[in-house]
Design a protein around this motif. Structure first.
Motif, PDB file in Angstrom:
ATOM      1  N   ASP A 137       0.830  -1.199   0.000  1.00  0.00           N
ATOM      2  CA  ASP A 137       0.000   0.000   0.000  1.00  0.00           C
ATOM      3  C   ASP A 137       0.865   1.250   0.000  1.00  0.00           C
ATOM      4  N   TRP A 138       0.246   2.369  -0.414  1.00  0.00           N
ATOM      5  CA  TRP A 138       0.996   3.624  -0.507  1.00  0.00           C
ATOM      6  C   TRP A 138       1.545   4.052   0.855  1.00  0.00           C
ATOM      7  N   ASP A 139       0.789   3.793   1.933  1.00  0.00           N
ATOM      8  CA  ASP A 139       1.195   4.265   3.258  1.00  0.00           C
ATOM      9  C   ASP A 139       1.970   3.211   4.047  1.00  0.00           C
ATOM     10  N   ALA A 140       2.421   2.141   3.389  1.00  0.00           N
ATOM     11  CA  ALA A 140       3.186   1.104   4.081  1.00  0.00           C
ATOM     12  C   ALA A 140       4.579   1.625   4.454  1.00  0.00           C
ATOM     13  N   ALA A 141       5.112   1.105   5.561  1.00  0.00           N
ATOM     14  CA  ALA A 141       6.461   1.488   6.002  1.00  0.00           C
ATOM     15  C   ALA A 141       7.483   0.638   5.247  1.00  0.00           C
ATOM     16  N   VAL A 142       8.264   1.278   4.410  1.00  0.00           N
ATOM     17  CA  VAL A 142       9.227   0.553   3.579  1.00  0.00           C
ATOM     18  C   VAL A 142      10.574   1.256   3.604  1.00  0.00           C
ATOM     19  N   THR A 143      11.578   0.532   3.185  1.00  0.00           N
ATOM     20  CA  THR A 143      12.930   1.086   3.006  1.00  0.00           C
ATOM     21  C   THR A 143      13.418   0.714   1.613  1.00  0.00           C
ATOM     22  N   TRP A 144      13.956   1.705   0.883  1.00  0.00           N
ATOM     23  CA  TRP A 144      14.491   1.472  -0.466  1.00  0.00           C
ATOM     24  C   TRP A 144      16.020   1.518  -0.420  1.00  0.00           C
ATOM     25  N   THR A 145      16.643   0.655  -1.213  1.00  0.00           N
ATOM     26  CA  THR A 145      18.103   0.689  -1.376  1.00  0.00           C
ATOM     27  C   THR A 145      18.442   0.656  -2.863  1.00  0.00           C
ATOM     28  N   VAL A 146      19.634   1.165  -3.202  1.00  0.00           N
ATOM     29  CA  VAL A 146      20.162   1.049  -4.559  1.00  0.00           C
ATOM     30  C   VAL A 146      21.560   0.450  -4.464  1.00  0.00           C
ATOM     31  N   ASN A 147      21.755  -0.658  -5.110  1.00  0.00           N
ATOM     32  CA  ASN A 147      23.024  -1.389  -5.063  1.00  0.00           C
ATOM     33  C   ASN A 147      23.467  -1.661  -3.627  1.00  0.00           C
ATOM     34  N   GLY A 148      22.458  -1.932  -2.723  1.00  0.00           N
ATOM     35  CA  GLY A 148      22.759  -2.285  -1.342  1.00  0.00           C
ATOM     36  C   GLY A 148      22.909  -1.124  -0.398  1.00  0.00           C
ATOM     37  N   GLN A 174      20.574  -1.492  -9.281  1.00  0.00           N
ATOM     38  CA  GLN A 174      19.553  -2.401  -8.759  1.00  0.00           C
ATOM     39  C   GLN A 174      18.865  -1.752  -7.555  1.00  0.00           C
ATOM     40  N   TYR A 175      17.554  -1.577  -7.682  1.00  0.00           N
ATOM     41  CA  TYR A 175      16.753  -0.957  -6.634  1.00  0.00           C
ATOM     42  C   TYR A 175      15.922  -2.034  -5.941  1.00  0.00           C
ATOM     43  N   SER A 176      15.910  -1.983  -4.583  1.00  0.00           N
ATOM     44  CA  SER A 176      15.202  -2.983  -3.792  1.00  0.00           C
ATOM     45  C   SER A 176      14.336  -2.280  -2.757  1.00  0.00           C
ATOM     46  N   CYS A 177      13.156  -2.865  -2.484  1.00  0.00           N
ATOM     47  CA  CYS A 177      12.222  -2.310  -1.501  1.00  0.00           C
ATOM     48  C   CYS A 177      11.958  -3.359  -0.425  1.00  0.00           C
ATOM     49  N   TYR A 178      12.113  -2.961   0.860  1.00  0.00           N
ATOM     50  CA  TYR A 178      11.928  -3.860   1.995  1.00  0.00           C
ATOM     51  C   TYR A 178      10.764  -3.372   2.845  1.00  0.00           C
ATOM     52  N   GLU A 179      10.020  -4.320   3.385  1.00  0.00           N
ATOM     53  CA  GLU A 179       8.864  -4.004   4.210  1.00  0.00           C
ATOM     54  C   GLU A 179       9.258  -3.898   5.674  1.00  0.00           C
ATOM     55  N   GLY A 180       8.919  -2.759   6.301  1.00  0.00           N
ATOM     56  CA  GLY A 180       9.044  -2.563   7.727  1.00  0.00           C
ATOM     57  C   GLY A 180      10.403  -2.856   8.307  1.00  0.00           C
ATOM     58  N   ALA A 191      11.311  -5.587   9.675  1.00  0.00           N
ATOM     59  CA  ALA A 191      11.734  -6.970   9.425  1.00  0.00           C
ATOM     60  C   ALA A 191      12.564  -7.084   8.151  1.00  0.00           C
ATOM     61  N   TRP A 192      12.579  -6.020   7.366  1.00  0.00           N
ATOM     62  CA  TRP A 192      13.350  -6.005   6.121  1.00  0.00           C
ATOM     63  C   TRP A 192      12.979  -7.192   5.219  1.00  0.00           C
ATOM     64  N   HIS A 193      11.706  -7.350   5.042  1.00  0.00           N
ATOM     65  CA  HIS A 193      11.215  -8.392   4.133  1.00  0.00           C
ATOM     66  C   HIS A 193      11.241  -7.838   2.709  1.00  0.00           C
ATOM     67  N   LEU A 194      12.057  -8.442   1.841  1.00  0.00           N
ATOM     68  CA  LEU A 194      12.217  -7.943   0.472  1.00  0.00           C
ATOM     69  C   LEU A 194      10.921  -8.156  -0.305  1.00  0.00           C
ATOM     70  N   LYS A 195      10.316  -7.035  -0.737  1.00  0.00           N
ATOM     71  CA  LYS A 195       9.029  -7.109  -1.426  1.00  0.00           C
ATOM     72  C   LYS A 195       9.125  -6.857  -2.926  1.00  0.00           C
ATOM     73  N   TYR A 196      10.152  -6.103  -3.344  1.00  0.00           N
ATOM     74  CA  TYR A 196      10.220  -5.745  -4.766  1.00  0.00           C
ATOM     75  C   TYR A 196      11.667  -5.436  -5.120  1.00  0.00           C
ATOM     76  N   GLN A 197      12.047  -5.797  -6.344  1.00  0.00           N
ATOM     77  CA  GLN A 197      13.404  -5.535  -6.817  1.00  0.00           C
ATOM     78  C   GLN A 197      13.381  -5.304  -8.319  1.00  0.00           C
ATOM     79  N   THR A 198      14.092  -4.284  -8.765  1.00  0.00           N
ATOM     80  CA  THR A 198      14.154  -3.991 -10.197  1.00  0.00           C
ATOM     81  C   THR A 198      15.521  -3.428 -10.548  1.00  0.00           C
ATOM     82  N   THR A 199      15.944  -3.652 -11.771  1.00  0.00           N
ATOM     83  CA  THR A 199      17.192  -3.079 -12.284  1.00  0.00           C
ATOM     84  C   THR A 199      16.836  -1.910 -13.190  1.00  0.00           C
TER      85      THR A 199
END
Length: 408
Positions: free
Chosen positions: A94-105, A130-136, A138-146
């Protein structure tokens, strides 16, 4: 900044999850292989029952979090133009979910987030990665794209040429500017109403060959090159006669050397280009140019036959630069110039000349070098004849005596 490694083998995640499951269920007798640091959990499971209750629960929690954080979702590739604004969604979050984004780690600053969406403004080439999105937490990887940032292709540059007439011709191409993302090239060759096959070379990859099916044809060839990438496409077309694209390769093995006893001549020889298949049936003519290194202006000679020429107007003792070009006797255009060679006309070896003056000077120097040193005697009585000579001898003796008194 946090930089996280990613497992390269899904078996690692499976092993971790399996270990966590058995730890939580208390199935310590189950035997299985685990990689790396996970083996640290094994001493714990071998302890007495009261200890594993606490120790193994902690380890179980650690490995579960590790497995969640390093699980690999489906990977995507996203192409964007230089200067574009890019929005990335965190999978189905969801748009209001707590997430963390990284690029190349490496963590991305929260100022680039709009809710759970990642917003990149006016992207440039440096933002590919490489961009990655983690949930909350717990850092659960939810999405990844190059993300690959680039440009659509501009009109390609296409050139066709026959350097082995009458066998066929080749076409080569390149882009005037790089696109920074993969491109696909497709080429079509049409002669009249018939489409011909252009066999692509392994090296270089931007070239293909076409074999002539009919010689001396007046029907034009039409070649179209289309370039496509994820951001767009472009094309170019050239049309030409068979004779217009004939251009031999430069002559080979060019040699220039001086002519003995001729201070103004240079002998130049060369060979037909090895790519020209039939010089007997399709003879070449040649164009020679030469100049001394001290001058910028070239002198030219066109030769209708033969593979050698003697330059007769060279400056004595001056180094020359020489090149040769080739062309079919009747059709096409001149080749590029051959590799330059250098040569200097013959010069006579210097000789040691002896003049009459040098002989006289040498004789005088030789004579004086063998003269006896001056005598220390004031007067040799045996060599003096007459009273006048005796008077001179005594006078000289008195003068010497006077000088001796003065210096005592």
């Amino acid at each position: 900044m946090r930089i996280w490694g990613r497992p390269k083998d899904s078996g690692l995640v499976e092993s971790i999850s399996l270990l966590a499951l058995h730890l939580l269920e208390g199935d310590f007798a189950h035997s299985f292989a685990v990689p790396g640091w996970i083996g640290l959990a094994l001493p714990c499971v071998k302890m007495a029952n009261p200890v594993p209750s606490a120790c193994c629960m902690v380890l179980a929690a650690v490995v579960v979090v590790y497995a969640q954080r390093h699980s690999q979702p489906d990977s995507h590739t996203q192409f964007e133009r230089v200067g574009a604004d890019v929005t990335m969604k965190c999978g189905s979050m969801d748009w209001d979910a707590a997430v963390t984004w990284t690029v190349n780690g490496t963590d991305i600053d929260e100022s680039h987030l709009n809710g759970s969406y990642l917003i990149l403004k006016n992207v440039d080439l440096s933002q590919s990665g490489q961009y990655s999105c983690y949930e909350g937490s717990a850092w659960h990887l939810k999405y990844q794209t190059t993300l690959k940032v680039g440009t659509p292709p501009r009109e390609p540059v296409l050139m066709c040429r026959s350097n082995n007439y009458p066998k066929g011709f080749y076409c080569s191409w390149h882009l005037p500017t790089p696109t920074y993302i993969p491109n696909t090239f497709n080429i079509s060759v049409i002669h009249g109403t018939k489409e011909m096959v252009c066999e692509k070379d392994a090296v270089p990859k931007n070239r293909c060959h076409i074999r002539y099916l009919q010689l001396f044809s007046t029907v034009k060839y039409k070649v179209t090159l289309t370039v496509t990438n994820a951001l767009g496409k472009n094309y170019t077309t050239v049309t030409f006669d068979e004779f217009a694209i004939v251009k031999p390769d430069p002559p080979e093995s060019v040699v220039a050397k001086p002519v003995p006893n001729n201070p103004r001549r240079l002998e130049v020889s060369w060979q037909n280009p090895s790519s020209w298949p039939d010089p007997e049936s399709f003879p070449l003519k040649f164009f020679l140019r030469y100049r001394p290194l001290i001058l910028d202006q070239w002198q030219h000679v066109e030769l209708s036959d033969g593979t050698s020429h003697t330059i007769t107007d060279a400056y004595a003792g001056k180094e020359y630069i020489i090149q040769v070009a080739a062309k079919d006797n009747d059709i096409g255009t001149w080749s590029d110039w051959s590799v330059a060679v250098h040569a200097t006309p013959w010069t006579e070896e210097p000789k040691h000349l002896t003049t009459e003056a040098q002989i006289t000077e040498t004789t005088s120097a030789s004579t004086s070098s063998f003269m006896a040193p001056p005598t220390t005697k004031i007067c040799d009585k045996g060599a003096v004849v007459g009273s006048g000579a005796v008077a001179v001898c005594w006078t000289a003796g008195l003068v010497v005596a006077a000088y001796s008194v003065l210096f005592i």
